[in-house]
Design a protein around this motif. Sequence first.
Motif, PDB file in Angstrom:
ATOM      1  N   PHE A   1       0.851  -1.191   0.000  1.00 23.69           N
ATOM      2  CA  PHE A   1       0.000   0.000   0.000  1.00 23.69           C
ATOM      3  C   PHE A   1       0.888   1.242   0.000  1.00 23.69           C
ATOM      4  CE2 PHE A   1      -4.453  -1.308   1.581  1.00 23.69           C
ATOM      5  CZ  PHE A   1      -4.362  -2.547   1.005  1.00 23.69           C
ATOM      6  N   TYR A   2       0.324   2.340  -0.491  1.00 25.34           N
ATOM      7  CA  TYR A   2       1.098   3.584  -0.472  1.00 25.34           C
ATOM      8  C   TYR A   2       0.137   4.760  -0.529  1.00 25.34           C
ATOM      9  CZ  TYR A   2       5.051   6.706  -1.342  1.00 25.34           C
ATOM     10  OH  TYR A   2       6.009   7.676  -1.229  1.00 25.34           O
ATOM     11  N   GLN A   3       0.512   5.801   0.196  1.00 28.51           N
ATOM     12  CA  GLN A   3      -0.299   7.003   0.239  1.00 28.51           C
ATOM     13  C   GLN A   3       0.134   7.893  -0.940  1.00 28.51           C
ATOM     14  OE1 GLN A   3      -2.545   9.465   0.349  1.00 28.51           O
ATOM     15  NE2 GLN A   3      -2.898   8.788   2.459  1.00 28.51           N
ATOM     16  N   THR A   4      -0.700   7.952  -1.981  1.00 27.48           N
ATOM     17  CA  THR A   4      -0.278   8.733  -3.150  1.00 27.48           C
ATOM     18  C   THR A   4      -0.851  10.134  -3.147  1.00 27.48           C
ATOM     19  OG1 THR A   4      -2.126   7.883  -4.431  1.00 27.48           O
ATOM     20  CG2 THR A   4      -0.024   6.715  -4.631  1.00 27.48           C
ATOM     21  N   ASN A   5      -1.735  10.439  -2.195  1.00 26.46           N
ATOM     22  CA  ASN A   5      -2.383  11.746  -2.236  1.00 26.46           C
ATOM     23  C   ASN A   5      -1.830  12.724  -1.223  1.00 26.46           C
ATOM     24  OD1 ASN A   5      -4.311  11.356  -4.335  1.00 26.46           O
ATOM     25  ND2 ASN A   5      -5.240   9.844  -2.977  1.00 26.46           N
ATOM     26  N   GLY A   6      -0.757  12.337  -0.559  1.00 24.46           N
ATOM     27  CA  GLY A   6      -0.126  13.273   0.354  1.00 24.46           C
ATOM     28  C   GLY A   6      -0.863  13.451   1.668  1.00 24.46           C
ATOM     29  N   GLN A   7      -1.821  12.635   1.959  1.00 28.20           N
ATOM     30  CA  GLN A   7      -2.539  12.761   3.225  1.00 28.20           C
ATOM     31  C   GLN A   7      -1.705  12.148   4.358  1.00 28.20           C
ATOM     32  OE1 GLN A   7      -5.557  14.416   3.111  1.00 28.20           O
ATOM     33  NE2 GLN A   7      -4.867  14.651   0.999  1.00 28.20           N
ATOM     34  N   ALA A   8      -1.985  12.617   5.571  1.00 27.39           N
ATOM     35  CA  ALA A   8      -1.266  12.070   6.717  1.00 27.39           C
ATOM     36  C   ALA A   8      -1.932  10.802   7.239  1.00 27.39           C
ATOM     37  CB  ALA A   8      -1.178  13.101   7.828  1.00 27.39           C
ATOM     38  N   SER A   9      -3.155  10.549   6.758  1.00 30.40           N
ATOM     39  CA  SER A   9      -3.856   9.355   7.213  1.00 30.40           C
ATOM     40  C   SER A   9      -4.353   8.554   6.015  1.00 30.40           C
ATOM     41  CB  SER A   9      -5.064   9.722   8.071  1.00 30.40           C
ATOM     42  OG  SER A   9      -4.653  10.165   9.328  1.00 30.40           O
ATOM     43  N   GLY A  10      -4.426   7.263   6.213  1.00 27.81           N
ATOM     44  CA  GLY A  10      -4.976   6.407   5.180  1.00 27.81           C
ATOM     45  C   GLY A  10      -3.964   6.112   4.096  1.00 27.81           C
ATOM     46  N   THR A  11      -4.343   5.209   3.214  1.00 30.05           N
ATOM     47  CA  THR A  11      -3.381   4.766   2.204  1.00 30.05           C
ATOM     48  C   THR A  11      -4.147   4.158   1.044  1.00 30.05           C
ATOM     49  OG1 THR A  11      -1.425   3.382   1.891  1.00 30.05           O
ATOM     50  CG2 THR A  11      -3.097   2.528   3.362  1.00 30.05           C
ATOM     51  N   ASP A  12      -3.477   4.005  -0.067  1.00 31.61           N
ATOM     52  CA  ASP A  12      -4.120   3.434  -1.259  1.00 31.61           C
ATOM     53  C   ASP A  12      -3.702   1.989  -1.442  1.00 31.61           C
ATOM     54  OD1 ASP A  12      -5.090   6.007  -1.779  1.00 31.61           O
ATOM     55  OD2 ASP A  12      -3.206   6.535  -2.793  1.00 31.61           O
ATOM     56  N   GLU A  13      -4.632   1.207  -1.947  1.00 27.71           N
ATOM     57  CA  GLU A  13      -4.339  -0.209  -2.110  1.00 27.71           C
ATOM     58  C   GLU A  13      -3.489  -0.445  -3.352  1.00 27.71           C
ATOM     59  OE1 GLU A  13      -7.775  -2.732  -2.408  1.00 27.71           O
ATOM     60  OE2 GLU A  13      -6.566  -4.544  -2.260  1.00 27.71           O
ATOM     61  N   GLY A  14      -2.486  -1.279  -3.174  1.00 28.81           N
ATOM     62  CA  GLY A  14      -1.683  -1.693  -4.318  1.00 28.81           C
ATOM     63  C   GLY A  14      -1.496  -3.193  -4.299  1.00 28.81           C
TER      64      GLY A  14
ATOM     65  N   GLU B   1       6.399   9.037   1.202  1.00 23.26           N
ATOM     66  CA  GLU B   1       5.151   9.431   1.846  1.00 23.26           C
ATOM     67  C   GLU B   1       4.893   8.546   3.068  1.00 23.26           C
ATOM     68  OE1 GLU B   1       2.886  11.896   1.004  1.00 23.26           O
ATOM     69  OE2 GLU B   1       4.319  12.599  -0.503  1.00 23.26           O
TER      70      GLU B   1
ATOM     71  N   ASN C   1      -0.697   7.546   8.752  1.00 21.17           N
ATOM     72  CA  ASN C   1      -1.171   6.695   9.847  1.00 21.17           C
ATOM     73  C   ASN C   1      -2.571   6.163   9.539  1.00 21.17           C
ATOM     74  OD1 ASN C   1      -2.902   8.824  10.313  1.00 21.17           O
ATOM     75  ND2 ASN C   1      -1.806   9.581  12.112  1.00 21.17           N
TER      76      ASN C   1
ATOM     77  N   ILE D   1       1.023   1.231  -7.513  1.00 20.08           N
ATOM     78  CA  ILE D   1       1.067   1.589  -6.093  1.00 20.08           C
ATOM     79  C   ILE D   1       1.942   0.593  -5.334  1.00 20.08           C
ATOM     80  CG2 ILE D   1      -0.337   1.713  -3.997  1.00 20.08           C
ATOM     81  CD1 ILE D   1      -2.497   3.037  -5.742  1.00 20.08           C
TER      82      ILE D   1
ATOM     83  N   ASN E   1       4.738  17.676   2.097  1.00 18.57           N
ATOM     84  CA  ASN E   1       4.420  17.989   0.690  1.00 18.57           C
ATOM     85  C   ASN E   1       4.479  19.479   0.419  1.00 18.57           C
ATOM     86  OD1 ASN E   1       3.879  15.190  -0.040  1.00 18.57           O
ATOM     87  ND2 ASN E   1       2.099  15.408   1.308  1.00 18.57           N
TER      88      ASN E   1
ATOM     89  N   ALA F   1      -0.071  14.511  -4.714  1.00 12.81           N
ATOM     90  CA  ALA F   1       1.045  14.928  -3.859  1.00 12.81           C
ATOM     91  C   ALA F   1       2.055  13.812  -3.622  1.00 12.81           C
ATOM     92  CB  ALA F   1       0.514  15.432  -2.518  1.00 12.81           C
TER      93      ALA F   1
ATOM     94  N   GLY G   1      -2.958  -0.565  -9.457  1.00  8.91           N
ATOM     95  CA  GLY G   1      -2.624  -1.232  -8.194  1.00  8.91           C
ATOM     96  C   GLY G   1      -1.179  -1.703  -8.178  1.00  8.91           C
TER      97      GLY G   1
END
Lengths: 1101, 556
Positions: free
Chosen positions: A702-715, B255, B258, B28, B246, B186, B25
Motif C-alpha cells: 500500500f502507499y499514500q499517493t495523495n499526500g494525506q497524513a492518514s490512510g493509504t491506497d491499495e496496491g 510518503e 497513519n 502503487i 508535501n 502529492a 494497483g
Amino acid sequence: PQTAFANSSSDLKIEVKDIFQTTVSGIVLDSGGIPLPGANVVVKGTTNGTQTDFDGNFTLEVEDDAILVISYLGFVTKEVAVDGQSTINITLADDAAALDEVIVTGYQTETKRETTAAVSIVKAEELAAIPSGNVEQQLQGRVAGVTVITNGQPGTTSQIRIRGFGAFGGNEPLYVVDGLPVSNTEFLNPDDIETTTVLKDAAAASIYGARAANGVVVYTTKQGKRGKRKTEMTVNISSGVTDPNVGGALEILSPQDQARYTHIAYENDAAVSGDPVDYRHPQYGSNAIATLPDYLYADGVSGASASQVNLAQIQSNYENDPDNTFLIKPNLAGTNWYKEITRIAPISRFSVGFDGGTDNGRFYSGISGQNQSGILLENEFVRYTARFNSEWDIAPWLSIGENFQATYRSVTGGFGGNGGIGGANSESVILSAIRMPSIIPVYDEFGSFASTKAAGFGNARNPVRVLKNDNGDDKAYAVGGTGNIYVLLKPVDGLTIRSSLGGTYSNSHYNSYSYKYLGDSEPQASNGYSEGSNYFFNWTFTNTASYDKLFGKHRVKALAGIEALNTGVGRSINGSGINPFSTDLDFQSLSVVQSPVVNSNQFKGVNFYSLFGKLDYSFDDRYYITGVLRRDGSSRFGENNRYGVFPAVSGAWRVIAESFMQDQDVVSDLKFRAGWGQMGNSNNVDPNNQYSLYASDRSSTFYQTNGQASGTDEGFAASRIGNPDAKWETSTTLNIGFDASFFNNKLEFIFDWWQKDTEDLLYQLPLPGVTGNYASAPSVNIATMSNKGVDFEIVGRGNFTEDFSFEARVTAAFLTNKIEALAPGLDFFDGPSVRDIVATRNAVGHSLSSFYGYNVTGYFNSQAELDASVDVVRDEAGVAVLNQNGETTVALDAEGKPIPAQDGQGLGRFKYEDINGDGRITADDRKFLGSPVPDFTGGLTLNFKYKKLEFETYWYTSIGNEIWNQTKWYTDFYGVFEGSAKGPAAFNSWTPELGNNAQVPRWESASNFSTNTVGNSWYVEDGSYLRLQRLSFSYDFRGDLTDKLGLTKLKIGLSANNIWTYTNYSGIDPGVGGGADTNFGIDIGNYPVGPQYMINFEIGI
Amino acid sequence: DEFLEIAPTGSLADAQVSTSEGIDGLLIGAYSMINGNLGGNRGSTPNHWLVGSVLGGDANKGTDPGDGAALATFQRFQADATFNEINGLWTARYEGISRCNTVLSTVAKSSESLPAEKVTEVNAQARMLRGHFYFDLKKNFNNIVVFDETVLPTDIVLIPNDGDAWALIEADFQYAYDNLPETTDAGRVNKWAAASYMGKAKLYQKKYAEAKTWFDDVIANGVAWNGEKYALLDDYAKVFNAAFDNHVEAIMDVESSNETGSVRNSNWFDDLNYPYLTGNEGPGDCCGFFQPSFELANSFRTGADGLPLLDKSYNLPANEVKNDMGVATVDDFTPDAGPLDPRIDFSIGRRDIPYLGWKPHPGQAWIRVQAYGGPYSPKKFVYYADQEGTLTDASSWTRGYATMNYPIIRFADVLLMAAEAEIEAGTLENARTYVNMVRARAAKSEFWIKNEDGSDAANYVIEEYPAAQFASKESATEAVRFERKLELSGEGHRFFDLVRWGVAAEEINDYLNYEVQFLQSAYSGASFTAGKDEYRAIPQTQLDLQPGVLQQNPGY
C-alpha cells in the motif's frame, strides 16, 4: 428324553447327546484371581455361547460332553471339557505374546501374528498415565522410533517425528481417529482411547499413500462390546499439581553481586581503553565500591538517595497521574523473577465412560473434563468432551454405526505460535524473567508494577505484569464436533463392505487485551484490544470392501477402497484496535476501539481422491505376503503431476510354526519380516503452489499517493511464483526385522532395521534477491534426504513368587538423519537469526538444523597473544613471512603457529579457530558444531506387581543431541543490554589467572565479533539427558471390598511425573524444541516441563 | 479432475491485474517499496540512517551495545558479507525494481487495451521509481546486476553484477522527465523530480557540466506537485515537521501516513530512533538508536564571524561543544555558551535545549547508555508534542511511528548540488549564491529555537559567506561540502557524499579517531579501509544463491 426319528448313525449320535443336556455355570478369573467380565464362553464347534457377567460368572446350557472355549482379549484362549460337571471355574493365563492381539491398521484390523510390517502399539493406560492436554505427547519413549519434542505448556502441540525427519517441513505424521484423518489429536480424551497403533514403515503405512511418508498414528476409541449385559460405568478421576521447580531455575545475580560486577565491568573497560575508570551506572554510585540507592526510581529520577526524594510531592503527582508516576525501592533481598511468574499449578481430569451392548449392538459413551493450569501465571487449559460411539445390527447382513465427539477446548495465556511449538523462538516471558535484575521489586511503593523505567537495568518488561495484565483477561476457545457414520454390509461370507462419511467442524473465538503500561523502559503506550473468530470444516468419504477367507491352509484377505476428502475449508476474521474509552471488560469490543483494523481470510483446503487395494496371502500361518497399492490425486498439485502411485510389498516367515521348531522350549515365537514400499508426503507445500499470484497487503503493497497524513491506497504485488510441475515427495522405505520371544514368552525382542530415503523433496528454493523477494518462491522437487535407524523393543517378564511379578520394557531407537542433496549449486541454507546470531545451517552431508559457527579454541590470555594476532603476508607456499606492519618476524604461539588476526580481539575474549589457515578469522572459518537430532532415544518401563499392589516407573533418555543455549547470550555477557540481569557466570568470567578455564569471556561492555555478535561453539552444549518421567503406585481393591460396595473396579494410584533429570546441560530444561524442523534445538526461554504429582481413582460400576 | 482443482483464495491472477485498474494497483505496489520495507530491515531503510548517516559520521548506532549488536560491528567497518542488514538493503531495492518491471511488462502486454496516455503515464512513473532504486543500489554496492523489464527471471539470475547501471538510470530518468506531468497527486513523482534526480546522477558520475544543465532547469523552472515553484521554506524546522508535508521544498519524498492498518506505512524505519525512557514527557520513548555524534555537534561551532570552522578546528578542545557526558540529570549543567550554527538545535537533541514542544532535553535521563552512545538524541525526524496520536500511528507497541515524510531530494539539496556543479564550471559566484540561499534561511532568527522566555536557546551566530571564501575553487569546494554536512545532517547523504568526493578514508578515519576518545567501547578498533569500505559487501546470501554469477566487491 426320547430317541426319535433317528435314521443315520451320525444323526443318532447328535440326538443322543441332546438327551444329556445340562446347565453348567462358573466363573472366569485372571491369573490374579480377579473375575473377567465379558469373557466369551462358547461351546466348541457351535454358535452356542455367552459372555461372563460383571463378576465373571456365566451360565450355559450344554451337552455334558461339550468342550467350552473360553476366550478373552489379551489372554490365552482355553478349552475345557464339561465332563458332566455343573460348575466350572476357569483361570485364563495372560496371553503374554498376545499373538492374537488385534492391531488396528489402515482401514482394517489384523492380528499381531499375521502382520508383516513395522507397527507399534501403545497401551491405553500408558496414554492416560500422564495428564497432558494432547495425547500425542504420551508417545514419547513409548514407541521405538518416535521422537517427541514438546514443552511444558498445557495443551501445547508437540512435534512428533516417526523415524526421523523426512522433509524440510510438514513432517508431522498422519493421525487417523476411528478411520477419519484428522489434523491433530488435541481433542481426544485419553480415557476414551481403546487402541493406539503407530504405523512406521511403508508396508504398514503406504495404504495411506500420499500422506503416509511421516508415518501414521491410528487411534480407535472405545466401542463397547456386543452381548446382552449390564451397562458398565467407569469413572476416572485424577488430580494433582505441576511444580515449577523454582529451585532448578536459572540463577541470576543478587542485587549486591550485580552491582559489584557492574563496577568490575567498568574497571575492565578502563583497562582496555587505558582511561581512568568511569563508574557511571545511574544506580550504583560513582565510587569504586558499588552502593545501592535508596530509590531505584522516584518519579523521573533514577538512582535517587532518600534526601533527593520529596515523597509528598511524588504522592501528589501519583494522585494526579497514577499511570506515569512510579516510586521504586530496591529489593535488597533480590526478586526471584522465575518464582514470581510461576506457581504450583493444579491439574484435574475426570472421565466417565459407559460401555454397553446388546445381542445386536454395542455402544460406548463418555464425557470428560480436564482443567490444567500452566506453571506460568494465567496460563490455563480446559477441555470438555462428550463422545458417543455405537453400532447396531439392522439385519444379519447390515449394521450401521457412528462415532461422534463434541469438544470444547480453551487455551489461554500460553505463548508461541503454531500451537505453542514456536515459543522457543520468541522473546518469551520466561526470557524476561531471566533478564530482569533481581534488585527490581515486582511492585513499587504505590502498588503499581515496577520495571525498567528505573534507568540502568536494560529493557526487560516486568514479566509478572505481562502475564497478569495482558493475559489475565484473555479468552480463547474452540468448540467443535468430529465423527463419522458408517454402514457395514456383509452380503456373503467373508465379504464386508463398509461405507463411512465423516468430518470435523470447529468454531473458535478469542478476545485478547493488552494494557497500557509506562513503567517499562520500552513501554506499552496504548491499551490494545483484539478479537477474532474462525470456522473450519473438513470431510472424508471412504468406501471399502474387504474379503477374508480360509481355503484349507491358504488364507486370503483382500481390501479395496475408494476415498475422497477435503482437508478443510473455512474462514477467519479478526480485528484489533487501541485505546477504547474504557478498559472495562464489558465495554470493550472492536466497535469502541480507535484505529480499528480488521482482517479476514478464507481457505478452501485440499481435495484428495484416492483408490487403494491390499492383498494378503498366508500359508499355514507360516508364510505371509502382502501387497499394497494406492493411487492418490490431490488438488495441491497441477494437472501435470496430480496423481501419485504408492506401492509396497512385504513378507514374513513365521519360523516358529515350522515343524523343526516344535521340539524345543527355548524359543516360543520367531518371525522374520521384510518390507519395501513407497509413501508420499505433500504437507510441505502451499495449496496454491501451482499458481502465480498477486496479492495486496497493507504493510507491503500500500502507499499514500495523495499526500494525506492518514490512510493509504491499495496496491498489489506479485505474491507467489507458481510451479505447476510440483509433485509429491516420495520416500522409499526398506524395513527388515524380526519378532522373537523366548522361555514361554518371558523374554521378547522386536527388532527393526530401517532405511528411509526421501526423494523429490519439496523445497522453497530461495530466490536470488535480484528477482525480487516479496513473492513466495515456489516449492520445487529438488532435494533428497536419508534417514536410517534401528528400532528395538525388549520385554522381559516373570514371577519372583506366585504373588510377585514384574515386567520390564525397553524401547530404543538409533537414528541418523542426513541431507543428501539440496539443489544444483546449492549446498546449504541457514535458519533465521536470533538477535543477529544465526545458529543453524541445513547443509548437504549434515543433519537438519545442524549448528554452525566459529569454533572457540580458548581466550586471548596474554598481551603477547594479542600482539601476535595480526594479519600476515604469506609467501607462495603459504608460509607467513611478514605481519601487516611489514615486520619480518611474525609472533608465533606456543606451538609455533601464527595466531590468526581477528576482529574485536582483546584480552579475555574468544579466540576462534582459523580453519582455512589463512591467518585471519573470516566467515570461511565457521564449521558445523553439532546437531539437535539425537542419535539415540529410548524408554524404559519397569512394572512390579505384588498381589494387588502395582509399582511402575518409566524413564526416558535422549542421547547424542546438542543444544544451542542462546539464553546464555543474555545472561553471560555484561555487554548485552548493560544492566539487565546477569548470571553467576560472572563469577567465573575471564581473568588472566583463570585463562582458558574461564566460563565466559572477560566481564566488560565490549560487544563485537570476538565477544557476543556471532554464533560460536561456546553456545553449543551436550543436550543428552535421562529423565525419570514417571513413578507410580496403585492398589487394586477388586475383591471382597468391591463386592461389598457393588463395584466392579476400584483402583487408587499415586504418581509423580518428570521428577528427576540427569543432564550436563546448563539451561533450565534439556527438552528443547523449536519452531521448525530446519531450525530447532535452540534454547531461548523455553517453557520448561515441570514435575507433576498426581492422585488417580478408577471406579467401575 | 474437476474435484481436484481448487481456485486460490484472497489473491489475483494475471488476468485481473492486467486491467487498467489492476495496473494502477501494481504501480502503487511499486511505490510502496520506496519506504524500503521488506521485512523491516534496518539496512534497507529509505532514509539510509545506518548506511548513509551512521557510516558517514553524522551519528552512531546508539542505545545499548547489545541492542542491535551487529550494527555496532557495522559502524566500526568490521561487518563482513554475512551482515544481514546489507542483504536487506539489496533485496528490498531489487524488490522495488522487480515491482517496477512487473508494471512495465504488464503494461506492455496489455498496451493494446489501454489508452496511449495511460501507457506513458504509468510507464513514466514506474521508470522514475526504477531509476531511484537502481541509483540506491549503485551508490551502496557499486557493482550491481542491471536489467530491464524485458529480461525473464530465469535470465536475470544469470546476469553478473557488472552492469552499466548509469546508462539505465539515465534512460529511466530521461523517459520520466519527458513523460511525467508537472502537477500530480502529492504522493507521486513529477517531471521535476526526474530532472533533479538526473542532475544528481550526473553529479555522481562527475559529469558536472551536464549536471549543471539539469540543476539550472530545476532551479529556473521546477515546480512542486501542486504547480508551485520550488523554494526553500522560511523556517528550517518546517522541513522536518509532518504538519507541513508535501511543501514546496520537497522534490521527492517517501510518503508516510497513519491509520492505514499497518505501521509500516508510517516511519517504520525511524521507530526506534527516539530518546529513551522519556515517558509521556517525551516522544517515542524508545529505543535510543541513531545518536548524533560528538563530531557532528562540534561541526556546528562557528567563529565570531558566523562562519563554520572549515579548518576542522572545531574538534580542538577549546572549540568542542560542551556536553553533559557523565552529568546526571539531577545534577546541574550549564550548556555551551559559544557561537553555534542555529541548525545544531534542529538537528541534535542536547541537554537543556527545548525539544519539539516536549520538555527541554533532560540529558542523561533520556539516554540509554551515555558511555556507549554519547550525550545526544536524534531530533530532525522526531515528532512534536502536539502531534502525538494525530501525526503518529499509535497502533503498535511503541509510539515511535511518525508520519513525517522523508525527503529523498529536497530543494536545498538541489541548490547545494548545483553549487558543486557551478564550482566545476568555474562560476564560483553562482555557487556562493546557492550556498548563501541555504544559509540565509538558517539565519532567520525569528525561527531559531527559543527558550520559554523567548530568548535564543543558545548563542546562535550565522552569517552568509563572503566572496573571499569563493575566490578559489578549493576554498569554495570546502565551503559547499561543509554546508552539505550541516544542512543535510542525519538525512542519509553524508557517507555517499564523502565517497563520491573521494575523501571517505581520510574524513572517516579522522572521525573515528576523534570519536573513540569518548565512545571507547563503541569505536575501539574501528577503521575505514580505503578501496574496500567505500561500498558495501555483496551479501554473502546472494553470492551463495548465485554462485559463479555474482562477484564480491574488492576487499571483502
